[in-house]
Scaffold this motif. Structure first.
Motif, PDB file in Angstrom:
ATOM      1  N   UNK A  41       0.511  -0.966   0.315  1.00 41.87           N
ATOM      2  CA  UNK A  41      -0.386   0.289  -0.349  1.00 41.87           C
ATOM      3  C   UNK A  41       1.035   1.101   0.322  1.00 41.87           C
ATOM      4  N   UNK A  42       0.420   1.512  -0.708  1.00 40.16           N
ATOM      5  CA  UNK A  42       1.393   3.552  -1.002  1.00 40.16           C
ATOM      6  C   UNK A  42       2.356   3.428  -2.356  1.00 40.16           C
ATOM      7  N   UNK A  43       2.120   2.286  -3.055  1.00 42.87           N
ATOM      8  CA  UNK A  43       3.188   1.619  -3.781  1.00 42.87           C
ATOM      9  C   UNK A  43       2.651   1.850  -5.360  1.00 42.87           C
ATOM     10  N   UNK A  44       3.729   1.630  -6.556  1.00 43.74           N
ATOM     11  CA  UNK A  44       2.816   1.279  -7.383  1.00 43.74           C
ATOM     12  C   UNK A  44       3.670   0.932  -8.335  1.00 43.74           C
ATOM     13  N   UNK A  45       3.598  -0.049  -9.101  1.00 46.65           N
ATOM     14  CA  UNK A  45       4.892  -0.675 -10.116  1.00 46.65           C
ATOM     15  C   UNK A  45       5.789   0.400 -11.017  1.00 46.65           C
ATOM     16  N   UNK A  46       7.189   0.589 -11.018  1.00 47.64           N
ATOM     17  CA  UNK A  46       8.066   1.353 -11.688  1.00 47.64           C
ATOM     18  C   UNK A  46       7.914   0.797 -12.826  1.00 47.64           C
ATOM     19  N   UNK A  47       7.851   2.435 -13.810  1.00 44.41           N
ATOM     20  CA  UNK A  47       7.788   1.503 -15.395  1.00 44.41           C
ATOM     21  C   UNK A  47       8.338   1.305 -15.943  1.00 44.41           C
ATOM     22  N   UNK A  48       9.833   1.188 -15.758  1.00 44.92           N
ATOM     23  CA  UNK A  48      10.962   1.000 -15.522  1.00 44.92           C
ATOM     24  C   UNK A  48      11.418  -0.710 -15.053  1.00 44.92           C
ATOM     25  N   UNK A  49      10.985  -1.160 -14.631  1.00 43.77           N
ATOM     26  CA  UNK A  49      10.705  -2.929 -14.178  1.00 43.77           C
ATOM     27  C   UNK A  49       9.822  -2.827 -13.859  1.00 43.77           C
ATOM     28  N   UNK A  50       9.573  -4.767 -13.885  1.00 44.98           N
ATOM     29  CA  UNK A  50       8.575  -5.699 -14.002  1.00 44.98           C
ATOM     30  C   UNK A  50       9.026  -6.608 -13.166  1.00 44.98           C
ATOM     31  N   UNK A  51       9.729  -5.779 -11.817  1.00 45.24           N
ATOM     32  CA  UNK A  51      10.113  -6.403 -10.585  1.00 45.24           C
ATOM     33  C   UNK A  51       9.625  -5.101  -9.318  1.00 45.24           C
ATOM     34  N   UNK A  52       9.800  -4.397  -9.813  1.00 46.06           N
ATOM     35  CA  UNK A  52      10.411  -2.929  -8.361  1.00 46.06           C
ATOM     36  C   UNK A  52       9.207  -2.348  -8.080  1.00 46.06           C
ATOM     37  N   UNK A  53       8.636  -1.865  -7.439  1.00 48.07           N
ATOM     38  CA  UNK A  53       7.541  -0.678  -6.703  1.00 48.07           C
ATOM     39  C   UNK A  53       8.312   0.988  -6.467  1.00 48.07           C
ATOM     40  N   UNK A  54       7.548   1.556  -7.094  1.00 46.75           N
ATOM     41  CA  UNK A  54       7.456   2.939  -6.546  1.00 46.75           C
ATOM     42  C   UNK A  54       7.020   3.585  -5.481  1.00 46.75           C
ATOM     43  N   UNK A  55       6.877   4.342  -4.325  1.00 45.25           N
ATOM     44  CA  UNK A  55       5.869   5.189  -3.880  1.00 45.25           C
ATOM     45  C   UNK A  55       5.134   6.618  -4.574  1.00 45.25           C
ATOM     46  N   UNK A  56       4.207   6.407  -3.849  1.00 44.18           N
ATOM     47  CA  UNK A  56       3.256   7.503  -4.778  1.00 44.18           C
ATOM     48  C   UNK A  56       3.475   8.949  -4.319  1.00 44.18           C
ATOM     49  N   UNK A  57       3.045   9.427  -5.569  1.00 43.57           N
ATOM     50  CA  UNK A  57       3.392  10.814  -5.077  1.00 43.57           C
ATOM     51  C   UNK A  57       2.522  11.287  -4.250  1.00 43.57           C
TER      52      UNK A  57
END
Length: 718
Positions: A41-57
């Motif tokens: 929760x609070x993250x979304x998939x990173x566009x450049x990776x199929x494995x990593x997530x990033x925190x929402x803006x």
């Protein structure tokens, strides 16, 4: 020991675990199937990776999971911290949107009040508390009624009926009062109490208008000032009345608009009933006198003569006492020798009354015909319109005030959220509101200006202009006060921004304060001071409340329950300023109401404001001193019955206090400058007193000629 597995989002994996001791395999082997759940929760998939997530803006949130995606946070009713959505209590969501994802386009409206709305944060479902329903949970359910800003369960049926009956009794009492007041309209009475009552009512209604603003001050001040809104509200909107009548807003609107007409009809009926009762009592008394007349003829002549003499004596005394107030100029009676003039006037008036005989009172059908022929019922209409001016204007404006934001695509009336704005059922009320604003809001003050301007006396309307300077023709000033109150209500209802509301209020209050300070329309200096204090108190209340709202973070922060907490001493200081400022005005006006009195208009003094709170003002003292310098010929009663003797100024004895006043004034007259400085300080008041003196001399010229007949040729004046 911890184990972390990294893989594709949503991928399914099988995990097997075996244990060995040396070469020996321990049974059983452990096997586990698992799926990588995706982003937290609070993250979304990173566009450049199929494995990593990033925190929402910022201002976005995500619930996590394989298909997690950050969406914009709702504009109201929620906040997003580190990508996590936090819903706030006290908000309403339209039922049609229930179950849909919350996004920046979702509708979340501030609730009707703090207790009306419910929220299930886990399921993200909104609802209404018991007794509340409808848009914003602002409609009271059946068996509930609004008491202030909260829906409460209706009282027992007999209590609601008792309240309604009490209002009916009050309406009947008001009708009787208006009937008596209308019948006695020709007997005008000057009253300093009417000034204080008008000022007290005006300030309370002004506070009620400011209570409609978004900047309301502290919570404690709001709780104390809450009663002021009831003064400007229609009695049909009270909770017990709504429980008893079950009327909606539109029905209450038309019932309130019809109250002035109903009051006039009740007044006319009360007048007819009173006059018929008086005629019946008079006829009964005459029949009783006719029955007793044969017995009186056979009675002792001496006894009959004695009783007739004593009766005539009592009648003579009563007739002599009453006209003395209207025949004698009070300016002359306040100077030396006033008692002699009053006694002479009483004897002359009594003699004239005895010669004229008793005047029959106009009662019965003749009085009723005069009541309608002279349109005396219009006096009752003016009184009712004056008393109901603020309720009617407030009702008309609130009937046009729609909620600032549509709810579920529909615009609702702010005063009653069950009414759709400009719907077919609402349009008649819109037309009626426009008519009320034109006829009552603007037309009634303009009618007062047109009626009360000039020097013509309006005894039946004295309650509207009593206390204003009649010498400067300012009887119409109350019309400006009415327009000022309407401007405050319009600023509160038609302007939505808090700062703009206060700015609009300043456009009304500041010019009113300037006009009050410049024109000083009241004859009493104390009344001018109270009116100026009232306007300044309203200005301070509006300004301090706005500053306090800004310190809390603004109206939006308060609506979203995100107000910045203030230091305790700040709340105490703001509350003390607001309460002390308004309590001073209310206490002064209340003191004037309690300690003021009435006097017959025909017995007006040299100034309409000679006595206030039991103390004689300096203006009256100065006027009396000015009158002492004039030679006065005071009539005194001679020893011979029915004769009046006149003594010159040299032979007239002066009371001790008058001698003191004259001696105190003499040095100032010799030096010359002291009297001029005194007149400069009291220029306007002295001018008013002189003009009133001239008016009284003109009015009482026939009586003065009767008391001072020119001596016949060759006859000596006793």
């Amino acid at each position: 020991t911890s184990l972390s597995v990294t893989g594709r989002r949503g991928g399914s994996f099988s995990l097997g675990v075996t244990c060995r001791v040396g070469d020996m395999l321990l049974a059983p082997a452990l096997h586990h199937q698992f799926v990588i759940r995706g982003c937290s929760p609070g993250q979304e998939p990173m566009a450049s990776s199929s494995d990593l997530c990033q925190v929402c803006a910022a201002n976005a949130y995500s619930d996590g999971g394989p298909a997690a995606a950050c969406v914009s946070c709702p504009a109201a009713g929620a906040r997003c911290v580190d990508g996590v959505l936090q819903l706030l209590q006290g908000f309403f969501r339209p039922p049609a949107d229930q179950g849909k994802p919350l996004t920046g386009a979702s509708e979340l409206h501030p609730c009707f009040n703090d207790e009306a709305c419910l929220l299930n944060t886990t399921a993200r479902r909104y609802g209404c508390a018991e007794g509340y329903s409808g848009p914003l949970c602002g409609v009271c359910e059946e068996g509930w009624a609004p008491f202030g800003r909260a829906c409460s369960r209706c009282w027992d049926g007999w209590l609601n009926t008792a309240v309604l009956a009490a209002l009916g009794v009050a309406a009947a009492a008001l009708a009787v009062f208006l009937a008596v007041r209308t019948a006695g309209a020709a007997t005008a009475r000057r009253s300093s109490r009417s000034i204080a009552v008008r000022q007290l009512l005006s300030h309370v209604q002004g506070l009620g208008a400011l209570a409609l603003f978004q900047s309301k001050g502290t919570e404690f001040f709001q709780s104390l000032a809450g009663f002021t809104q009831g003064v400007s509200a229609s009695p049909m909107s009270w909770g017990p009345v709504q429980c008893a009548t079950r009327m909606g807003f539109l029905e209450r609107f038309w019932a309130t608009a019809a109250l002035p007409v109903a009051a006039v009809v009740l007044t006319a009926l009360a007048f007819v009933a009173i006059e018929l009762l008086r005629a019946a009592l008079a006829a009964s008394a005459q029949r009783g006198m006719k029955v007793q007349s044969p017995a009186s003829r056979g009675s002792d002549p001496s006894t009959s003569s004695s009783s007739s003499s004593s009766s005539s004596s009592r009648v003579g005394r009563s007739l002599a006492a009453a006209p003395a107030k209207s025949l004698i100029n009070p300016l002359a009676t306040s100077a030396a020798g006033g008692a002699g003039i009053a006694n002479a006037g009483a004897n002359v008036a009594a003699s004239a009354a005895d010669q004229a005989g008793p005047q029959p009172a106009v009662t019965g059908l003749h009085a009723i015909r005069l009541f309608f022929a002279r349109s005396q019922y219009l006096v009752a209409l003016v009184i009712v319109l004056f008393l109901m001016y603020m309720p009617l204007v407030t009702l008309a404006i609130t009937a046009l005030d729609c909620h600032d934001r549509p709810i579920g695509g529909v615009s609702y009336l702010e005063a009653d959220l069950s009414v759709e704005c400009f719907s077919p059922s609402h349009m008649p009320a819109v037309v009626g509101s426009g008519a009320l604003l034109l006829v009552v809001g603007m037309g009634f003050p303009l009618l007062l200006v047109a009626t009360l301007r000039g020097s013509a006396e309006r005894p039946s309307l004295r309650f509207l202009y009593d206390g204003y300077s009649e010498a400067r023709h300012l009887r119409w000033w109350e019309a400006l006060v009415l327009l000022r109150k309407m401007g405050l209500v319009m600023a509160a209802s038609l302007v939505t921004d808090a700062s703009s509301q206060v700015a609009a209020a300043m456009l009304v209050l500041v010019p009113s304060l300037w006009l009050q300070a410049t024109c000083r329309p009241y004859s009493l200096p104390k009344a001018n001071a109270v009116e100026s204090l009232s306007l300044m108190a309203l200005v301070v209340t509006a300004t301090v409340s706005l500053v306090y709202l800004r310190a809390q973070g603004g109206a939006e922060a308060v609506a979203q329950l995100e107000a910045q907490p203030q230091q305790p001493w700040v709340d105490v200081a703001v509350t003390a300023v607001l309460i002390a400022t308004n309590a001073l005005v209310l206490s002064l006006a209340a003191c004037a109401v309690v300690r003021s009195g009435d006097e017959t208009a025909g017995a007006a003094s040299s100034s309409p404001a000679c006595v206030c709170c039991g103390r004689r003002l300096a203006l009256c003292n100065g006027e009396e001193q000015r009158m002492l310098l004039k030679p006065t010929t005071a009539p005194t009663l001679s020893a011979r019955p029915g004769s009046v003797s006149f003594a010159g100024p040299a032979s007239r004895p002066q009371p001790r206090e008058e001698l003191g006043s004259a001696q105190a004034l003499a040095p100032g007259a010799q030096r010359g400058g002291r009297t001029g400085r005194l007149a400069g300080r009291r220029g306007r008041q002295a001018e008013t007193a002189r003009e009133q003196d001239s008016k009284d001399r003109t009015q009482f010229a026939p009586q003065r000629a009767l008391l001072h007949p020119p001596p016949r040729h060759g006859a000596a004046v006793e």
